[in-house]
Scaffold this active site. Structure first.
Site, PDB file in Angstrom:
ATOM      1  CE1 TYR A 128      10.664 -22.426   3.908  1.00 20.71           C
ATOM      2  CE2 TYR A 128      11.865 -23.763   2.308  1.00 20.71           C
ATOM      3  CZ  TYR A 128      10.992 -22.719   2.604  1.00 20.71           C
ATOM      4  OH  TYR A 128      10.468 -21.957   1.591  1.00 20.71           O
ATOM      5  NE  ARG A 151      11.712 -18.472   6.652  1.00 20.18           N
ATOM      6  CZ  ARG A 151      10.626 -18.267   5.930  1.00 20.18           C
ATOM      7  NH1 ARG A 151      10.486 -18.879   4.763  1.00 20.18           N
ATOM      8  NH2 ARG A 151       9.683 -17.457   6.355  1.00 20.18           N
ATOM      9  CD  GLN A 174       0.890 -12.048   2.050  1.00 20.29           C
ATOM     10  OE1 GLN A 174       1.452 -12.090   0.959  1.00 20.29           O
ATOM     11  NE2 GLN A 174       0.698 -10.921   2.686  1.00 20.29           N
ATOM     12  CG  HIS A 213       2.066 -17.708   1.264  1.00 24.24           C
ATOM     13  ND1 HIS A 213       2.572 -16.436   1.255  1.00 24.24           N
ATOM     14  CD2 HIS A 213       1.218 -17.769   0.205  1.00 24.24           C
ATOM     15  CE1 HIS A 213       2.055 -15.748   0.246  1.00 24.24           C
ATOM     16  NE2 HIS A 213       1.222 -16.537  -0.394  1.00 24.24           N
ATOM     17  CB  CYS A 228       4.278 -37.344   1.681  1.00 24.80           C
ATOM     18  SG  CYS A 228       4.892 -38.312   0.293  1.00 24.80           S
ATOM     19  CB  SER A 287       6.035  -5.626  -0.036  1.00 19.71           C
ATOM     20  OG  SER A 287       5.969  -6.956  -0.481  1.00 19.71           O
TER      21      SER A 287
HETATM   22  N1  APR Z   1       5.495  -3.292  10.951  1.00 16.64           N
HETATM   23  C1  APR Z   1       4.733  -3.395   9.843  1.00 16.64           C
HETATM   24  N2  APR Z   1       5.249  -3.598   8.614  1.00 16.64           N
HETATM   25  C2  APR Z   1       6.578  -3.700   8.506  1.00 16.64           C
HETATM   26  C3  APR Z   1       7.443  -3.621   9.612  1.00 16.64           C
HETATM   27  C4  APR Z   1       6.847  -3.392  10.896  1.00 16.64           C
HETATM   28  N3  APR Z   1       7.581  -3.297  12.004  1.00 16.64           N
HETATM   29  N4  APR Z   1       8.720  -3.768   9.161  1.00 16.64           N
HETATM   30  C5  APR Z   1       8.646  -3.934   7.840  1.00 16.64           C
HETATM   31  N5  APR Z   1       7.348  -3.897   7.422  1.00 16.64           N
HETATM   32  C6  APR Z   1       6.798  -4.011   6.075  1.00 16.64           C
HETATM   33  C7  APR Z   1       7.702  -3.527   4.973  1.00 16.64           C
HETATM   34  O1  APR Z   1       7.505  -2.125   4.778  1.00 16.64           O
HETATM   35  C8  APR Z   1       7.182  -4.330   3.778  1.00 16.64           C
HETATM   36  O2  APR Z   1       6.147  -3.655   3.119  1.00 16.64           O
HETATM   37  O3  APR Z   1       6.597  -5.372   5.825  1.00 16.64           O
HETATM   38  C9  APR Z   1       6.604  -5.584   4.429  1.00 16.64           C
HETATM   39  C10 APR Z   1       7.396  -6.832   4.164  1.00 16.64           C
HETATM   40  O4  APR Z   1       7.289  -7.117   2.808  1.00 16.64           O
HETATM   41  P1  APR Z   1       7.819  -8.501   2.230  1.00 16.64           P
HETATM   42  O5  APR Z   1       9.171  -8.744   2.755  1.00 16.64           O
HETATM   43  O6  APR Z   1       7.616  -8.417   0.759  1.00 16.64           O
HETATM   44  O7  APR Z   1       6.851  -9.588   2.886  1.00 16.64           O
HETATM   45  P2  APR Z   1       5.422 -10.084   2.428  1.00 16.64           P
HETATM   46  O8  APR Z   1       4.671  -8.995   1.758  1.00 16.64           O
HETATM   47  O9  APR Z   1       4.816 -10.733   3.597  1.00 16.64           O
HETATM   48  O10 APR Z   1       5.790 -11.202   1.360  1.00 16.64           O
HETATM   49  C11 APR Z   1       4.775 -11.974   0.807  1.00 16.64           C
HETATM   50  O11 APR Z   1       6.336 -13.359  -0.352  1.00 16.64           O
HETATM   51  O12 APR Z   1       8.407 -14.294  -0.125  1.00 16.64           O
HETATM   52  C12 APR Z   1       7.071 -14.561  -0.195  1.00 16.64           C
HETATM   53  O13 APR Z   1       5.786 -16.336   0.630  1.00 16.64           O
HETATM   54  C13 APR Z   1       6.568 -15.252   1.041  1.00 16.64           C
HETATM   55  O14 APR Z   1       4.614 -14.792   2.378  1.00 16.64           O
HETATM   56  C14 APR Z   1       5.699 -14.197   1.684  1.00 16.64           C
HETATM   57  C15 APR Z   1       5.233 -13.365   0.501  1.00 16.64           C
END
Ligand code: APR
Length: 248
Positions: free
Chosen positions: A63, A66, A98, A116, A124, A195
């Site tokens: 973290y 990040r 998220q 999230h 804590c 996603s």
């Molecule tokens: N514009 C819009 N969407 C995009 C872009 C962009 N430039 N680039 C990538 N993406 C899309 C991808 O196609 C994918 O569908 O963003 C999505 C990212 O998906 P994930 O990596 O699965 O992220 P997310 O859906 O936010 O994950 C949800 O999972 O890991 C945990 O807590 C974490 O909040 C997170 C949660």
């Protein structure tokens, strides 16, 4: 051919859900496009309560990295387009992200929740959203420090270790009552850059009633694409500005 605009009528209430994709063009990596690894770590090693018990130093190193990346990132045109929509429709707008970065706030969004958690907040390890007997009552606090060694990890007055204010896998997302109320009263839902693989957020589009117009914006169809009225393929920072037309 230019995309047909999304019309926001004077009586519309707009619920927006964003995911990692909305921050991708700000240089912050999404999760699922990295071959199951997150900055070289498996999610179970850094984002679960078990990982924290097993190796708090590793969790904080992750973290801290990040935090370092997010400090350098700037809001992109997608964050700004959503802040502009809020500026024009006021309390008919609600944003649930998220993402744990603060790019929406930095672009000007105010009516938002971080379901999230937040990268620049700590708490804590013995605190709870609704404290029960024996829980620490200290509130989460703003914190952008880096904790890169075991010794650097701070302790609360109660003796607990300070942990990131992040909802890990297996923990309950924040503000679910408010999110549910906002879904119940929205008339249009915009889902950007997620996603559709992580629940409960992946189900919001199904929780919204059948009359709600549901739009997805991202470069590829999400896993729950069939639940949307329209899927608009494109990068959020390119597709969103100019897509929304507010009437009245
Ligand atoms: N514009 C819009 N969407 C995009 C872009 C962009 N430039 N680039 C990538 N993406 C899309 C991808 O196609 C994918 O569908 O963003 C999505 C990212 O998906 P994930 O990596 O699965 O992220 P997310 O859906 O936010 O994950 C949800 O999972 O890991 C945990 O807590 C974490 O909040 C997170 C949660």
């Amino acid at each position: 051919m230019p995309e047909e605009k999304i019309l926001i009528a004077p009586d519309d209430r707009v619920f927006v859900l964003t995911g990692a994709g909305v921050s991708a063009e700000s240089g912050l990596k999404t999760f699922r496009d990295q071959g199951g690894l997150w900055e070289g770590y498996r999610v179970e090693e850094v984002a679960t309560p078990e990982a924290w018990q097993e190796d708090a130093e590793r969790v904080w190193r992750f973290y801290s990295m990040r935090r370092r990346d997010a400090r350098k990132a700037e809001p992109n045109p997608a964050h700004r387009a959503l802040a502009e929509l809020e500026a024009s429709i006021g309390d008919r707008f609600f944003l649930c992200t998220q993402n744990v970065d603060n790019l929406h706030e930095r672009a000007g969004s105010r009516r938002l929740v971080h379901m999230h958690g937040e990268l620049f907040v700590s708490r804590c390890e013995f605190s709870a959203v609704v404290p029960g007997p024996g829980d620490c009552t200290r509130e989460p606090f703003a914190d952008d420090a880096l904790y890169e060694t075991g010794e650097a990890i701070r302790r609360c007055a109660c003796g607990g270790r300070i942990r990131p204010h992040i909802v890990w896998f297996g923990e309950i997302p924040l503000e679910m009552d408010r999110i549910q109320r906002e879904i119940d009263r929205c008339t249009a839902m915009l889902v950007v850059g997620t996603s559709g693989a992580v629940y409960p957020a992946a189900n919001f589009v199904r929780w919204a009633g059948p009359r709600v117009r549901k739009y997805y914006i991202g470069p590829e169809p999400p896993m729950n694409a069939a639940a949307f009225t329209r899927v608009i393929l494109g990068k959020a920072g390119e597709a969103l500005p100019g897509l929304l037309q507010v009437a009245g």
